[in-house]
Design a protein around this motif. Structure first.
Motif, PDB file in Angstrom:
ATOM      1  N   ASP A 627       5.598  12.663   0.004  1.00 48.66           N
ATOM      2  CA  ASP A 627       4.296  12.323   0.584  1.00 48.66           C
ATOM      3  C   ASP A 627       4.398  11.355   1.752  1.00 48.66           C
ATOM      4  O   ASP A 627       3.380  11.018   2.378  1.00 48.66           O
ATOM      5  CB  ASP A 627       3.383  11.700  -0.484  1.00 48.66           C
ATOM      6  N   HIS A 628       5.597  10.873   2.066  1.00 53.20           N
ATOM      7  CA  HIS A 628       5.752   9.839   3.094  1.00 53.20           C
ATOM      8  C   HIS A 628       6.719  10.315   4.186  1.00 53.20           C
ATOM      9  O   HIS A 628       7.757  10.920   3.901  1.00 53.20           O
ATOM     10  CB  HIS A 628       6.286   8.545   2.469  1.00 53.20           C
ATOM     11  N   GLN A 629       6.375  10.017   5.418  1.00 51.63           N
ATOM     12  CA  GLN A 629       7.221  10.313   6.562  1.00 51.63           C
ATOM     13  C   GLN A 629       7.362   9.044   7.404  1.00 51.63           C
ATOM     14  O   GLN A 629       6.380   8.333   7.636  1.00 51.63           O
ATOM     15  CB  GLN A 629       6.626  11.438   7.417  1.00 51.63           C
ATOM     16  N   VAL A 630       8.574   8.762   7.870  1.00 51.22           N
ATOM     17  CA  VAL A 630       8.854   7.544   8.616  1.00 51.22           C
ATOM     18  C   VAL A 630       9.695   7.885   9.837  1.00 51.22           C
ATOM     19  O   VAL A 630      10.660   8.654   9.749  1.00 51.22           O
ATOM     20  CB  VAL A 630       9.601   6.504   7.741  1.00 51.22           C
ATOM     21  N   ARG A 670       8.225   3.534  24.168  1.00 49.93           N
ATOM     22  CA  ARG A 670       7.173   4.154  24.962  1.00 49.93           C
ATOM     23  C   ARG A 670       7.147   5.677  24.783  1.00 49.93           C
ATOM     24  O   ARG A 670       6.074   6.302  24.806  1.00 49.93           O
ATOM     25  CB  ARG A 670       7.390   3.826  26.440  1.00 49.93           C
ATOM     26  N   LYS A 671       8.320   6.271  24.593  1.00 48.80           N
ATOM     27  CA  LYS A 671       8.413   7.727  24.503  1.00 48.80           C
ATOM     28  C   LYS A 671       8.127   8.248  23.096  1.00 48.80           C
ATOM     29  O   LYS A 671       7.419   9.258  22.945  1.00 48.80           O
ATOM     30  CB  LYS A 671       9.811   8.175  24.961  1.00 48.80           C
ATOM     31  N   HIS A 672       8.651   7.584  22.055  1.00 52.49           N
ATOM     32  CA  HIS A 672       8.606   8.161  20.700  1.00 52.49           C
ATOM     33  C   HIS A 672       7.593   7.473  19.759  1.00 52.49           C
ATOM     34  O   HIS A 672       7.270   8.043  18.714  1.00 52.49           O
ATOM     35  CB  HIS A 672      10.001   8.066  20.057  1.00 52.49           C
ATOM     36  N   ARG A 673       7.134   6.284  20.072  1.00 52.23           N
ATOM     37  CA  ARG A 673       6.175   5.547  19.240  1.00 52.23           C
ATOM     38  C   ARG A 673       6.601   5.521  17.754  1.00 52.23           C
ATOM     39  O   ARG A 673       5.955   6.104  16.881  1.00 52.23           O
ATOM     40  CB  ARG A 673       4.777   6.165  19.347  1.00 52.23           C
ATOM     41  N   PRO A 674       7.712   4.864  17.431  1.00 49.08           N
ATOM     42  CA  PRO A 674       8.203   4.841  16.040  1.00 49.08           C
ATOM     43  C   PRO A 674       7.285   4.022  15.132  1.00 49.08           C
ATOM     44  O   PRO A 674       6.482   3.209  15.596  1.00 49.08           O
ATOM     45  CB  PRO A 674       9.575   4.186  16.170  1.00 49.08           C
ATOM     46  N   ASN A 675       7.445   4.242  13.829  1.00 53.73           N
ATOM     47  CA  ASN A 675       6.695   3.422  12.860  1.00 53.73           C
ATOM     48  C   ASN A 675       7.332   2.044  12.695  1.00 53.73           C
ATOM     49  O   ASN A 675       6.623   1.052  12.490  1.00 53.73           O
ATOM     50  CB  ASN A 675       6.666   4.111  11.490  1.00 53.73           C
ATOM     51  N   ILE A 676       8.641   1.992  12.793  1.00 47.06           N
ATOM     52  CA  ILE A 676       9.353   0.737  12.552  1.00 47.06           C
ATOM     53  C   ILE A 676      10.523   0.624  13.522  1.00 47.06           C
ATOM     54  O   ILE A 676      11.141   1.642  13.859  1.00 47.06           O
ATOM     55  CB  ILE A 676       9.838   0.633  11.078  1.00 47.06           C
ATOM     56  N   ILE A 677      10.807  -0.617  13.974  1.00 44.24           N
ATOM     57  CA  ILE A 677      11.878  -0.847  14.945  1.00 44.24           C
ATOM     58  C   ILE A 677      12.859  -1.853  14.351  1.00 44.24           C
ATOM     59  O   ILE A 677      12.467  -2.974  13.991  1.00 44.24           O
ATOM     60  CB  ILE A 677      11.329  -1.402  16.269  1.00 44.24           C
ATOM     61  N   LEU A 747       5.944  -0.626   5.334  1.00 43.76           N
ATOM     62  CA  LEU A 747       5.278   0.666   5.546  1.00 43.76           C
ATOM     63  C   LEU A 747       4.634   1.210   4.272  1.00 43.76           C
ATOM     64  O   LEU A 747       4.005   2.273   4.312  1.00 43.76           O
ATOM     65  CB  LEU A 747       6.286   1.688   6.086  1.00 43.76           C
ATOM     66  N   GLU A 748       4.853   0.490   3.149  1.00 51.70           N
ATOM     67  CA  GLU A 748       4.271   0.881   1.859  1.00 51.70           C
ATOM     68  C   GLU A 748       4.673   2.300   1.462  1.00 51.70           C
ATOM     69  O   GLU A 748       3.869   3.082   0.944  1.00 51.70           O
ATOM     70  CB  GLU A 748       2.747   0.754   1.895  1.00 51.70           C
ATOM     71  N   VAL A 749       5.939   2.661   1.716  1.00 52.39           N
ATOM     72  CA  VAL A 749       6.438   3.975   1.322  1.00 52.39           C
ATOM     73  C   VAL A 749       6.948   3.915  -0.106  1.00 52.39           C
ATOM     74  O   VAL A 749       7.215   2.844  -0.656  1.00 52.39           O
ATOM     75  CB  VAL A 749       7.558   4.446   2.270  1.00 52.39           C
ATOM     76  N   GLU A 750       7.119   5.075  -0.705  1.00 49.56           N
ATOM     77  CA  GLU A 750       7.668   5.187  -2.057  1.00 49.56           C
ATOM     78  C   GLU A 750       8.918   6.042  -1.996  1.00 49.56           C
ATOM     79  O   GLU A 750       9.143   6.799  -1.049  1.00 49.56           O
ATOM     80  CB  GLU A 750       6.638   5.799  -3.000  1.00 49.56           C
TER      81      GLU A 750
END
Length: 839
Positions: A627-630, A670-677, A747-750
């Motif tokens: 259910d999670h994508q990062v 700027r190009k990929h807009r990641p969730n986490i760096i 990110l509150e992932v499981e």
């Protein structure tokens, strides 16, 4: 109090004696009156109890036959006692059988006969209850009420007699005192009269007459001796004349430089030492302004000797100034640093007529200070160079270690590897962690010495920390057949402090306790004190530490003789002591040879301000929950570090983008807009913190989750990065559970977990190992024992991998030895190895 001090000695003696005597008589009067009062009451109670016993004995028949008439006739006999005003015979059921009252209607029995005491008093009466017994069995109770009037009358009469005696005694003391106090006061008055005559007449030949050999006689003797010495000194003074030449000779030959100046700040007189120091002749200085010998660039000194300021300063300082630094100028122009003092000279009328200035050449002292300053600068530069070296060394060593430990973690996640390969990878991981631990100890000590060690305070559960530490040493004590006594800190206590440093201190202290204790017990005691204070005690029954060894045991790299035999770096206690000092505590030691040792400290751990949220450990993570994508961006200039973190994230299903420096990282954002760096800090082209600043300026602080990663142990503390907008900080080498925990929190992932490995680990019961039932091959046993003897951890781990491949109990034994190695317990390995059979 001052008024009393100023009255004559005779009156002082009289008042003090009368007051003391009166107070003593009054206390005696009160004591005797109190004694008589209480004694009379006790006597009255005993008398009434005796009467009650007689009445009770005579009332047996009346109670047995329930005949009130006989009871009343028995009570009638109380008419003969004037004190008794009422009485009553009471059945066991509480009802009255018969009663007696000297005056009808004067008493209510119902209100007073249920007391718990056998006798008690009110203001005017005494009440006595006495059981009536027949054949050892209580059949009723006799109650008697007696008036206290006779007692009060007797006491009042006695008080009058005692008061009369008191007054007579007081006046007798006054009479005797007035007759005999002259024995003391007469010599005192005589001595005062003689002193007054000497003061007025200036006649030191007068003497006081001694009348006794007591202290007053001794005082008169000393007074006469003093007069004799004064008389002789006065005569000597009259007979002696000090010549002007004698005084001038002293002035000229004294070693200190001396200058006499006028109120106009001109030189009036100088001595030879001044001329020698400055290179002038006396006639070249006398009459000149004092400014002539003051260095031109020493404005502070010239201002000091300004005629108005100088004498004003001296006057404010009660005529004396001491130890002032300045610079004088020699005839040849040489600047001479001096330390000078000054004092005012006055005439008989108090008018200022000049000042005396003395000074010393402190050129040698100044030269020494310059050398000391230079040496200090050299030492500080060396310390900075050492810190810089350690910072670089930290980064350079931890960077490849990050790759080693990272790849070992990635490989250990491969489920298709055979057991032997997994064991080899675990050896690499364990060896890397051992190396990291030793490096961290050295770096920790260096950070403490350079002042770069800082507290990392967090909220934590103290009972959980203690439980984790205890579980580790409970196993080690069982392995050494030692009795382990735990703290029993079972209540949940949430505190605020540096959890990691406290844990390291306890592990160091308990590790030493177990290491140096061969029999007996090891205990951890925790006492909760007031004011959020906690006292920790680590006690063992080992050999103890000599007094000489106790003096150096807390120094870095210092080891007592037994420590050389047991192994270790000699840093544990030194680091523990420094860390506790950083936390505001002091590590103390008590030890006696043959009795064991106790290390203890008291530390303040304030209560946490908010409830602590329990987080789950991230062990055995397989991949992200479906259910999670990062999407993650990894920015690092070191290929191996990028590769380790990227593969770790890819392995659990994270989409990964990589960049080699901060500038490229900004472009990828700027190009990929990641969730986490995940941003490394030290990089070429553009540093990590510079790149983050650009990202924050463009997108704000909450568009992406930002994680700082650095390999420098001497870098900024975690809070530094959090204050600059990072959401988390991770130090290299990192562990996979740190990365997974970071993803979960930010990110509150499981995750999906692999529970098979955990089940396998739990199935291994090390406590049930019977070492005597295991037989090792002779060659493997000899190699293991030799490696343990020479403390070769790497070789031991390699041999344990061979042992695991043999399967069965050998695999359990290998894991048992691995646990001992994880705490460097080589002595435990040797001890258990000696119990194993071999052929």
């Amino acid at each position: 109090m001052k008024l009393f001090q100023d009255i004559p000695v005779k009156q002082k003696l009289t008042r003090l004696t009368m007051f003391s005597s009166g107070l003593a008589l009054l206390i005696a009067y009160i004591a005797m009156g109190s004694f008589e009062f209480f004694f009379s009451k006790e006597t009255m109670v005993r008398e009434l109890k005796g009467i009650a016993n007689i009445i009770g004995t005579n009332s047996v028949a009346a109670i047995e036959f329930d005949d009130p008439k006989i009871g009343e006739e028995t009570l009638k006999a109380l008419d003969a006692n004037s004190k008794i005003v009422a009485a009553e015979i009471i059945r066991n059921n509480g009802s009255s059988l018969a009663s007696y009252q000297k005056e009808r209607g004067s008493h209510s029995f119902e209100l007073e006969r249920f007391g718990d005491e056998e006798a008690y008093f009110t203001k005017n009466f005494c009440f006595v209850f006495q059981p009536i017994r027949f054949n050892g069995k209580q059949i009723g109770t006799i109650f008697i009420k007696a008036s206290l009037q006779n007692l009060y009358n007797s006491l009042l009469g006695n008080a009058g007699i005692m008061a009369t005696v008191l007054i007579c005694s007081y006046f007798l003391v006054y009479f005797l005192l007035s007759k005999f106090q002259g024995i003391i006061t007469r010599p005192v008055h005589h001595l005062a009269d003689i002193a007054n005559q000497v003061a007025i007449q200036k006649n030191y030949s007068i003497r006081a007459v001694k009348e006794s050999d007591d202290e007053l006689g001794f005082l008169i003797e000393r007074f006469n001796e003093m007069l004799t010495k004064i008389e002789k000194g006065d005569q000597d003074l009259r007979d002696t004349t000090v010549s002007k030449e004698y005084v001038e000779n002293i002035f000229t030959t004294m070693s200190d430089s001396l200058v006499v100046i006028t109120p106009e700040a001109r030189i009036q007189t100088v001595n030879r030492a001044t001329c020698d120091l400055l290179g002038y002749k006396a006639n070249e200085l006398i009459g000149e302004e004092i400014a002539m010998i003051i260095a031109d660039d020493e404005k502070a000194t010239s201002d000091f000797f300004d005629s108005q300021l100088f004498f004003k300063n001296l006057t404010q300082k009660e005529g004396v100034l001491s130890n002032q630094e300045g610079s004088f100028l020699s005839k040849g122009g040489r600047k001479i640093p001096v330390l000078f003092s000054g004092s005012i000279m006055r005439d008989k009328k108090g008018k200022i007529i000049g000042a005396v200035v003395t000074f010393d050449d402190i050129s040698a002292i100044k030269a020494g200070e310059e050398k000391l300053k230079l040496a200090k600068e050299v030492a500080e530069n060396a310390n900075k160079a050492k810190s810089l070296f350690l910072a670089n060394m930290s980064h350079e060593i931890r960077t490849p270690l990050n790759a080693i430990l990272g790849y070992s973690q990635i490989l250990m996640r491969k489920r298709e590897l055979d057991e032997g390969t997994k064991a080899n990878i675990k050896t690499i991981d364990s060896s890397g962690n051992n190396l990291l631990t030793m490096i961290n100890e050295i770096l920790d000590l260096s950070k403490i010495e350079s002042g770069k060690m800082e507290l990392q305070s967090v909220d934590f559960r103290l009972n959980e920390l203690i439980h984790d530490v205890e579980s580790l040493f409970d196993l080690r004590c069982k392995q050494k057949k030692l009795r382990w006594i735990s703290s029993n800190l079972s209540n949940q206590i949430i505190v605020h402090g540096d959890k990691n440093k406290l844990r390291q201190v306890l592990i160091n202290l308990l590790g030493n306790a177990v290491k140096f204790t061969d029999s007996g017990e090891v205990s951890l005691n925790i006492k909760v004190l007031e004011g959020d204070q906690y006292q920790f005690e680590v006690i063992d029954t080992g050999a103890g530490i000599t007094v000489e060894s106790q003096k150096k045991i807390f120094y870095p790299f210092e080891q007592v003789e037994t420590e050389y035999q047991k192994g270790g770096t000699g840093l544990g206690l030194a680091i523990s002591k420094k860390q506790l000092e950083l936390m505001g505590a002091e590590l103390l030691l008590k030890s006696n040879i043959g009795e064991g040792s106790k290390f203890y400290f008291t530390i303040r751990l304030p209560s946490a301000k908010k409830e602590l949220i329990t987080t789950s450990p991230f062990k055995n993570v397989l991949h992200l929950s479906p259910d999670h994508q990062v999407k993650a961006l990894v920015v690092d200039d070191v290929t191996e570090n990028r590769d380790v973190l990227s593969k770790l994230l890819l392995d659990i299903g994270v989409e990964v983008i990589v960049a080699e420096n901060g500038k490229e990282g900004v472009e990828k954002v700027r190009k990929h807009r990641p969730n986490i760096i995940f941003m490394d800090i030290r990089m070429p082209v553009m540093q990590g913190d510079e790149a983050i600043k650009i990202i924050q300026d463009e997108y704000g602080n909450d568009q992406f989750k930002l994680v700082a990663i650095t390999a420098s142990a001497f870098g900024r503390p975690r809070q530094y990065y959090l204050d600059r907008g990072f959401h988390e900080f991770i130090s290299k080498p990192f562990r996979d559970d740190e990365i997974f925990g970071c993803l979960s929190e930010l990110l509150e992932v499981e995750f999906v977990y692999d529970v098979s490995e955990a089940v396998e680990e739990e199935s291994l019961n090390f406590d049930e190992i019977d070492l005597n039932q295991i037989t090792l091959p002779e060659d493997l046993y000899i190699r293991l024992k030799k490696s343990a003897d020479i403390c070769s951890i790497t070789e031991i781990e390699r041999l344990l991998n061979e042992l695991k491949l043999m399967g069965g109990d050998f695999n359990i034994l290998a894991k048992h030895f691995e646990r001992l190695l994880s705490t460097y317990d080589l002595a435990g390995v040797l001890k258990d190895l000696n119990q194993v059979n071999h052929e």
